[in-house]
Motif scaffolding. Structure first.
Motif, PDB file in Angstrom:
ATOM      1  N   PRO A 148       0.835  -1.201   0.000  1.00 10.79           N
ATOM      2  CA  PRO A 148       0.000   0.000   0.000  1.00 10.79           C
ATOM      3  C   PRO A 148       0.870   1.251   0.000  1.00 10.79           C
ATOM      4  O   PRO A 148       2.077   1.185   0.252  1.00 10.79           O
ATOM      5  CB  PRO A 148      -0.790  -0.122   1.308  1.00 10.79           C
ATOM      6  CG  PRO A 148       0.079  -0.950   2.193  1.00 10.79           C
ATOM      7  CD  PRO A 148       0.812  -1.900   1.288  1.00 10.79           C
ATOM      8  N   LEU A 149       0.256   2.379  -0.270  1.00 13.26           N
ATOM      9  CA  LEU A 149       0.972   3.646  -0.207  1.00 13.26           C
ATOM     10  C   LEU A 149       1.347   3.976   1.235  1.00 13.26           C
ATOM     11  O   LEU A 149       0.749   3.469   2.186  1.00 13.26           O
ATOM     12  CB  LEU A 149       0.120   4.759  -0.795  1.00 13.26           C
ATOM     13  CG  LEU A 149      -0.189   4.646  -2.293  1.00 13.26           C
ATOM     14  CD1 LEU A 149      -1.208   5.712  -2.701  1.00 13.26           C
ATOM     15  CD2 LEU A 149       1.081   4.769  -3.128  1.00 13.26           C
ATOM     16  N   ALA A 150       2.318   4.858   1.379  1.00 10.49           N
ATOM     17  CA  ALA A 150       2.857   5.168   2.706  1.00 10.49           C
ATOM     18  C   ALA A 150       1.860   5.881   3.616  1.00 10.49           C
ATOM     19  O   ALA A 150       2.063   5.934   4.834  1.00 10.49           O
ATOM     20  CB  ALA A 150       4.120   6.017   2.567  1.00 10.49           C
ATOM     21  N   ASN A 151       0.788   6.408   3.063  1.00  8.32           N
ATOM     22  CA  ASN A 151      -0.202   7.106   3.901  1.00  8.32           C
ATOM     23  C   ASN A 151      -1.427   6.249   4.198  1.00  8.32           C
ATOM     24  O   ASN A 151      -2.400   6.724   4.772  1.00  8.32           O
ATOM     25  CB  ASN A 151      -0.636   8.416   3.242  1.00  8.32           C
ATOM     26  CG  ASN A 151      -1.287   8.208   1.883  1.00  8.32           C
ATOM     27  OD1 ASN A 151      -1.370   7.082   1.393  1.00  8.32           O
ATOM     28  ND2 ASN A 151      -1.734   9.293   1.264  1.00  8.32           N
ATOM     29  N   GLU A 152      -1.396   4.962   3.818  1.00 10.69           N
ATOM     30  CA  GLU A 152      -2.527   4.062   4.039  1.00 10.69           C
ATOM     31  C   GLU A 152      -2.275   3.169   5.251  1.00 10.69           C
ATOM     32  O   GLU A 152      -1.252   2.477   5.313  1.00 10.69           O
ATOM     33  CB  GLU A 152      -2.758   3.171   2.819  1.00 10.69           C
ATOM     34  CG  GLU A 152      -3.210   3.893   1.572  1.00 10.69           C
ATOM     35  CD  GLU A 152      -3.470   2.923   0.437  1.00 10.69           C
ATOM     36  OE1 GLU A 152      -4.629   2.493   0.277  1.00 10.69           O
ATOM     37  OE2 GLU A 152      -2.519   2.577  -0.276  1.00 10.69           O
ATOM     38  N   ALA A 153      -3.196   3.162   6.190  1.00  9.90           N
ATOM     39  CA  ALA A 153      -3.105   2.279   7.343  1.00  9.90           C
ATOM     40  C   ALA A 153      -3.817   0.972   7.000  1.00  9.90           C
ATOM     41  O   ALA A 153      -5.049   0.881   7.065  1.00  9.90           O
ATOM     42  CB  ALA A 153      -3.729   2.927   8.563  1.00  9.90           C
ATOM     43  N   VAL A 154      -3.042  -0.035   6.612  1.00  8.58           N
ATOM     44  CA  VAL A 154      -3.591  -1.298   6.118  1.00  8.58           C
ATOM     45  C   VAL A 154      -3.100  -2.447   7.001  1.00  8.58           C
ATOM     46  O   VAL A 154      -1.891  -2.551   7.258  1.00  8.58           O
ATOM     47  CB  VAL A 154      -3.156  -1.539   4.655  1.00  8.58           C
ATOM     48  CG1 VAL A 154      -3.651  -2.890   4.163  1.00  8.58           C
ATOM     49  CG2 VAL A 154      -3.672  -0.423   3.757  1.00  8.58           C
TER      50      VAL A 154
END
Length: 468
Positions: free
Chosen positions: A153-159
């Motif tokens: 995921p992108l660095a700003n996504e909390a997954v």
């Protein structure tokens, strides 16, 4: 009748020509270096659909080496042998929105019939099906193998995510006579997003055979990769692979090491780069969403001579790698930061005869600095190289280290299970692996370090939470 016998003798009947024109993916393929937009794929064309089956009896002692193994026999007769084949390879990546297809490209003996390709411009947090095709030539039958992976995921996504880690595997320490190693099937059942393999993937300097030539060293990779449990795991799980001494040359290998038979340090480096899905620097960092970043470091290529006197100039990482590590670590805003190291940083390690890692007195100066620095930056350490599982907390800095243990119980040794010291939060001298879970609970980010045995049973869990 005489004509038919002649045709059979020289292998020019239609049926024989058809059989001789086939290729196989007996050693599977690997997906490596996955980011939010890229991945590296590696495969190898093979001549036969199955490796040479195990026929030597294993000795009933640590590591279970084979009895009466003859290193001078032809490699084609050795267990796990899989000859390569010249031919052509095509790779296709398929997501719900796109399909990427390469041209057919040739493979040859020059790179041990391997094919490596980097893919860029992928979509983040997206599952890709991998289809790899191989053929001897344009008119020949086509072999196909398939797998999958998901980009980061992108660095700003909390997954939420789960990944696994393992170390130290020797062909003859296998604990499943058909599948190879039980932990790979146990890990695959967890469906990890990626895997960290921290070195000693093969053992050049253990019998069955001793890999004293380039050809024998390559054979060790073929044999290991042809175990079905490994092939199934790695075609469905992207990996970040690191090397340690035994899959580079021999015990405690470093740039100052003498050759192992006819196998030189330079040979070992070249084979490593040929057999793993890595293209760039051996040290690198990967971001997996808002809450996790991992650093894979290199501990063999840049180190000082192990036996030189300790001091501020003596190093395992080298000046360039240390500068890179500090710059990238201090720039990271990930909630959890993990250093994945092929060798221990905290330990404790055996004191007798050990002078190879940051927990040993031989690298005490750099080790002391590194533990203090990592603790200040709130980093966790996952380490390979030790043949037992543990969770250690450095008494001076509070730095936490998690040792996965070896891939089978046959390979477990090196520490007295009764010697549990104050720094040990957990100690188990047995085979297994580590899994790491990252997720969120309301206002907290949570990371769990979970030790498993080879069957996939949980034997220890450490939970850490951070306010977000």
């Amino acid at each position: 009748m005489r004509l038919l016998l002649t045709l059979l003798l020289f292998g020019i009947t239609g049926g024989y020509a058809q059989q001789n024109s086939e290729v196989y993916f007996t050693t599977g393929f690997k997906i490596g270096e996955v980011t939010d937009s890229s991945a590296v794929l590696l495969t190898r064309l093979c001549k036969s659909p199955e490796p040479v089956a195990v026929y030597h009896e294993q000795q009933d002692k640590v590591f279970h080496p084979p009895k009466d193994f003859d290193d001078s026999m032809p490699i084609s007769k050795m267990e796990g042998a899989v000859a390569g084949s010249a031919g052509q390879v095509q790779i296709r990546l398929i997501s719900k929105d796109t399909t990427i297809t390469t041209d057919w490209e040739d493979v040859s003996a020059y790179k041990d019939f391997t094919f490596k390709r980097s893919f860029n411009g992928l979509d983040p947090h997206t599952q890709y099906t991998v289809q790899i095709k191989g053929r001897k030539h344009k008119e020949a039958p086509v072999a196909t193998i398939q797998g999958k992976f998901t980009t980061a995921p992108l660095a700003n996504e909390a997954v939420p995510l789960l990944f696994t880690a393992s170390t130290c595997q020797y062909y003859w320490s296998h604990d499943d006579p058909k599948r190879g190693f039980k932990i790979y099937d146990s890990m695959l059942r967890l469906n990890p997003l990626f895997h960290c393999q921290t070195g000693d993937y093969v053992y050049y300097d253990k019998p069955g055979p001793m890999a004293t030539t380039v050809e024998l060293a390559r054979h060790k990779w073929h044999a290991m990769n042809s175990w079905p449990s490994l092939a199934d795991f790695y075609r469905n799980t992207p990996a970040y692979l690191q090397k340690d001494d035994h899959d580079l040359l021999k015990d405690d290998a470093n740039p100052y090491s003498t050759s192992f038979g006819d196998l030189s340090y330079e040979d070992g480096l070249a084979i490593w780069r040929e057999q793993v899905p890595i293209i760039d620097q051996p040290y690198r960092t990967f971001r997996w969403g808002k809450d996790l970043q991992i650093w894979n470091v290199e501990v063999r290529e840049f180190r000082s001579d192990n036996k030189s006197p300790d001091g501020k100039e003596k190093t395992i990482w080298g000046e360039e790698q240390i500068a890179w590590f500090k710059q990238t670590l201090e720039a990271s805003d990930a909630t959890f930061k993990i250093l994945v190291s092929p060798t221990p940083v905290v330990g404790p390690d055996r004191s007798k005869g050990k002078f190879d890692n940051h927990s040993n007195e031989s690298f005490a100066t750099e080790g002391k600095w590194l533990r203090a620095y990592l603790a200040k930056q709130n980093v966790f350490v996952i380490n390979g190289d030790r043949h037992w599982q543990y969770v250690s907390v450095d008494p001076k800095t509070g730095l936490r280290e998690f040792s996965q243990g070896p891939v089978s119980s046959y390979h477990a040794q090196g520490w007295d299970p009764k010697d549990k010291r104050p720094e040990h939060k957990f100690l188990r001298v047995d085979g297994g692996f580590l899994a790491v879970k990252v997720y969120r609970e309301k206002t907290e980010a949570v990371i769990e370090f979970i030790h498993y045995d080879v069957e996939g049973n949980v034997v220890n869990t450490e939970v850490i939470k951070e306010k977000v």
